[in-house]
Write a protein that holds these residues in place. Structure first.
Motif, PDB file in Angstrom:
ATOM      1  N   LYS A  56       3.294  -0.438 -13.512  1.00  0.00           N
ATOM      2  CA  LYS A  56       4.664  -0.320 -14.018  1.00  0.00           C
ATOM      3  C   LYS A  56       5.526   0.506 -13.073  1.00  0.00           C
ATOM      4  CE  LYS A  56       7.333   1.306 -18.022  1.00  0.00           C
ATOM      5  NZ  LYS A  56       7.252   1.978 -19.354  1.00  0.00           N
ATOM      6  N   LYS A  57       4.967   1.613 -12.589  1.00  0.00           N
ATOM      7  CA  LYS A  57       5.719   2.470 -11.671  1.00  0.00           C
ATOM      8  C   LYS A  57       5.986   1.764 -10.350  1.00  0.00           C
ATOM      9  CE  LYS A  57       7.742   6.355 -10.754  1.00  0.00           C
ATOM     10  NZ  LYS A  57       8.950   6.749 -11.516  1.00  0.00           N
ATOM     11  N   MET A  58       5.014   1.025  -9.835  1.00  0.00           N
ATOM     12  CA  MET A  58       5.216   0.287  -8.590  1.00  0.00           C
ATOM     13  C   MET A  58       6.342  -0.724  -8.728  1.00  0.00           C
ATOM     14  SD  MET A  58       1.324  -0.334  -7.160  1.00  0.00           S
ATOM     15  CE  MET A  58       1.885  -1.260  -5.711  1.00  0.00           C
ATOM     16  N   ALA A 106       0.833  -1.198   0.000  1.00  0.00           N
ATOM     17  CA  ALA A 106       0.000   0.000   0.000  1.00  0.00           C
ATOM     18  C   ALA A 106       0.871   1.252   0.000  1.00  0.00           C
ATOM     19  CB  ALA A 106      -0.941  -0.002   1.205  1.00  0.00           C
ATOM     20  N   HIS A 107       1.960   1.210   0.771  1.00  0.00           N
ATOM     21  CA  HIS A 107       2.897   2.343   0.774  1.00  0.00           C
ATOM     22  C   HIS A 107       3.586   2.479  -0.580  1.00  0.00           C
ATOM     23  CE1 HIS A 107       3.496   3.248   5.309  1.00  0.00           C
ATOM     24  NE2 HIS A 107       2.307   2.702   5.112  1.00  0.00           N
ATOM     25  N   LEU A 108       3.894   1.348  -1.210  1.00  0.00           N
ATOM     26  CA  LEU A 108       4.512   1.390  -2.538  1.00  0.00           C
ATOM     27  C   LEU A 108       3.540   1.990  -3.555  1.00  0.00           C
ATOM     28  CD1 LEU A 108       7.079   0.511  -4.142  1.00  0.00           C
ATOM     29  CD2 LEU A 108       5.849  -1.598  -4.687  1.00  0.00           C
ATOM     30  N   LEU A 109       2.265   1.640  -3.440  1.00  0.00           N
ATOM     31  CA  LEU A 109       1.239   2.244  -4.293  1.00  0.00           C
ATOM     32  C   LEU A 109       1.217   3.758  -4.102  1.00  0.00           C
ATOM     33  CD1 LEU A 109      -1.332   2.379  -6.074  1.00  0.00           C
ATOM     34  CD2 LEU A 109      -2.657   1.754  -4.030  1.00  0.00           C
ATOM     35  N   ALA A 110       1.237   4.193  -2.844  1.00  0.00           N
ATOM     36  CA  ALA A 110       1.202   5.630  -2.570  1.00  0.00           C
ATOM     37  C   ALA A 110       2.443   6.325  -3.138  1.00  0.00           C
ATOM     38  CB  ALA A 110       1.100   5.874  -1.064  1.00  0.00           C
ATOM     39  N   GLU A 111       3.595   5.687  -3.010  1.00  0.00           N
ATOM     40  CA  GLU A 111       4.820   6.265  -3.566  1.00  0.00           C
ATOM     41  C   GLU A 111       4.697   6.424  -5.084  1.00  0.00           C
ATOM     42  OE1 GLU A 111       9.686   5.591  -3.564  1.00  0.00           O
ATOM     43  OE2 GLU A 111       8.364   3.962  -2.970  1.00  0.00           O
ATOM     44  N   ALA A 112       4.122   5.417  -5.741  1.00  0.00           N
ATOM     45  CA  ALA A 112       3.933   5.480  -7.192  1.00  0.00           C
ATOM     46  C   ALA A 112       2.946   6.583  -7.567  1.00  0.00           C
ATOM     47  CB  ALA A 112       3.448   4.131  -7.713  1.00  0.00           C
ATOM     48  N   LEU A 113       1.846   6.686  -6.815  1.00  0.00           N
ATOM     49  CA  LEU A 113       0.846   7.719  -7.098  1.00  0.00           C
ATOM     50  C   LEU A 113       1.434   9.113  -6.885  1.00  0.00           C
ATOM     51  CD1 LEU A 113      -2.283   6.071  -5.425  1.00  0.00           C
ATOM     52  CD2 LEU A 113      -1.833   6.286  -7.876  1.00  0.00           C
ATOM     53  N   GLN A 114       2.247   9.248  -5.855  1.00  0.00           N
ATOM     54  CA  GLN A 114       2.898  10.539  -5.591  1.00  0.00           C
ATOM     55  C   GLN A 114       3.783  10.949  -6.767  1.00  0.00           C
ATOM     56  OE1 GLN A 114       4.943  11.858  -1.616  1.00  0.00           O
ATOM     57  NE2 GLN A 114       6.529  10.919  -2.840  1.00  0.00           N
ATOM     58  N   ALA A 115       4.478   9.970  -7.356  1.00  0.00           N
ATOM     59  CA  ALA A 115       5.364  10.259  -8.481  1.00  0.00           C
ATOM     60  C   ALA A 115       4.584  10.563  -9.762  1.00  0.00           C
ATOM     61  CB  ALA A 115       6.308   9.076  -8.709  1.00  0.00           C
ATOM     62  N   LEU A 116       3.473   9.852  -9.965  1.00  0.00           N
ATOM     63  CA  LEU A 116       2.723   9.980 -11.218  1.00  0.00           C
ATOM     64  C   LEU A 116       1.732  11.143 -11.219  1.00  0.00           C
ATOM     65  CD1 LEU A 116       1.942   6.194 -11.805  1.00  0.00           C
ATOM     66  CD2 LEU A 116       3.534   7.603 -13.140  1.00  0.00           C
ATOM     67  N   TYR A 117       1.211  11.485 -10.050  1.00  0.00           N
ATOM     68  CA  TYR A 117       0.161  12.489  -9.957  1.00  0.00           C
ATOM     69  C   TYR A 117       0.544  13.541  -8.909  1.00  0.00           C
ATOM     70  CZ  TYR A 117      -2.240   8.593 -12.201  1.00  0.00           C
ATOM     71  OH  TYR A 117      -2.580   7.548 -13.037  1.00  0.00           O
TER      72      TYR A 117
END
Length: 250
Positions: A123-125, A76-87
């Motif tokens: 892909k980002k995750m 879940a934290h990895l998802l958030a890190e990816a979302l932070q980078a993408l959006y």
């Protein structure tokens, strides 16, 4: 030296400050590779967190519910890190593990996130997971936590922090992402090898229909691609059974 008691009631002595990971390594290198989480005196515990006093310990692998929980919570934290980078500008609510995977509630803050974006997020995750960043726990004061998340405009996190007792607040950081969290988490992102974003849903902040409506992003991860493939096949078979049942009822 401290005494560590194992589930079979055997006792071994270690230096104070030993981690569950080091204890596992003392048993076998294979066990050290496989463990994802631990409990110490009945409390959930990161495998890299020191133990300073006599304790009973349990070590959890993927096949244990506690191991999956730590794996999916970290995902879940990895998802958030990816979302932070993408959006850029996205704001975060909560991101727990659930029975099959995890979710994160987010305020897109003007960003548009749709199902067509799932492959990009996956892909980002995976890209971030391959960086093998350590997931590092830190104790933080309430004032420092409010400043850290306030400076980032994380109003939802600040609301949660305002209700916490000072002296009992922790953060977890991997790569360029820091989250408010109690844990536990896996040692680093490397074990996350297969990712699937499964769905989006609406979710009111803190379950209150009078509050902001957020987007809930659901996902699931596995330590092997084969496990994800088998899980997706199982889901398809379950859908087929439901359709057959519905057909008979009609």
């Amino acid at each position: 030296m401290i005494n560590i008691t194992f589930p079979d009631n055997s006792v071994k002595q270690f230096e104070a400050g030993v981690t569950p990971l080091a204890i596992a390594e003392s048993i076998s290198s294979r066990l050290a590779q496989d463990i994802l989480a631990a409990s110490v005196n009945g409390q959930e515990w990161d495998i890299t967190r020191p133990i300073e006093e006599d304790a009973t310990i349990k070590l959890f692998k993927w096949d244990d519910p506690e191991g999956k929980h730590a794996f999916w919570h970290s995902s879940a934290h990895l998802l958030a890190e990816a979302l932070q980078a993408l959006y850029p500008g996205v704001k975060f609510g909560i991101g727990p593990a659930v029975d099959n995977g995890f979710y994160y509630d987010i305020d897109p803050n003007g960003n548009e996130i749709t199902a067509s974006e799932f492959p990009k997020i996956e892909k980002k995750m995976l890209e971030l997971a391959r960086e093998k960043n350590a997931i590092v726990r830190a104790n933080i004061s309430k004032s420092d936590a409010l400043k850290l998340f306030g400076d980032r405009g994380e109003s939802y996190k600040c609301e949660l922090i305002s209700e916490l007792e000072d002296g009992h607040i922790t953060t977890y950081t991997q790569g360029g992402f820091t989250d408010l969290c109690r844990g536990p988490h896996i040692a680093n992102t490397a074990p996350i090898k297969a990712v699937k974003i499964t769905s989006l849903a609406g979710a009111y902040w803190r379950g209150d229909e009078k509050r902001e409506q957020l987007i809930r992003v659901y996902g699931i991860t596995f330590p092997k691609q084969k496990m994800l493939d088998e899980y997706l096949v199982m889901l398809e078979e379950a859908k087929k059974r439901d359709h057959r049942k519905l057909g008979k009822e009609m």
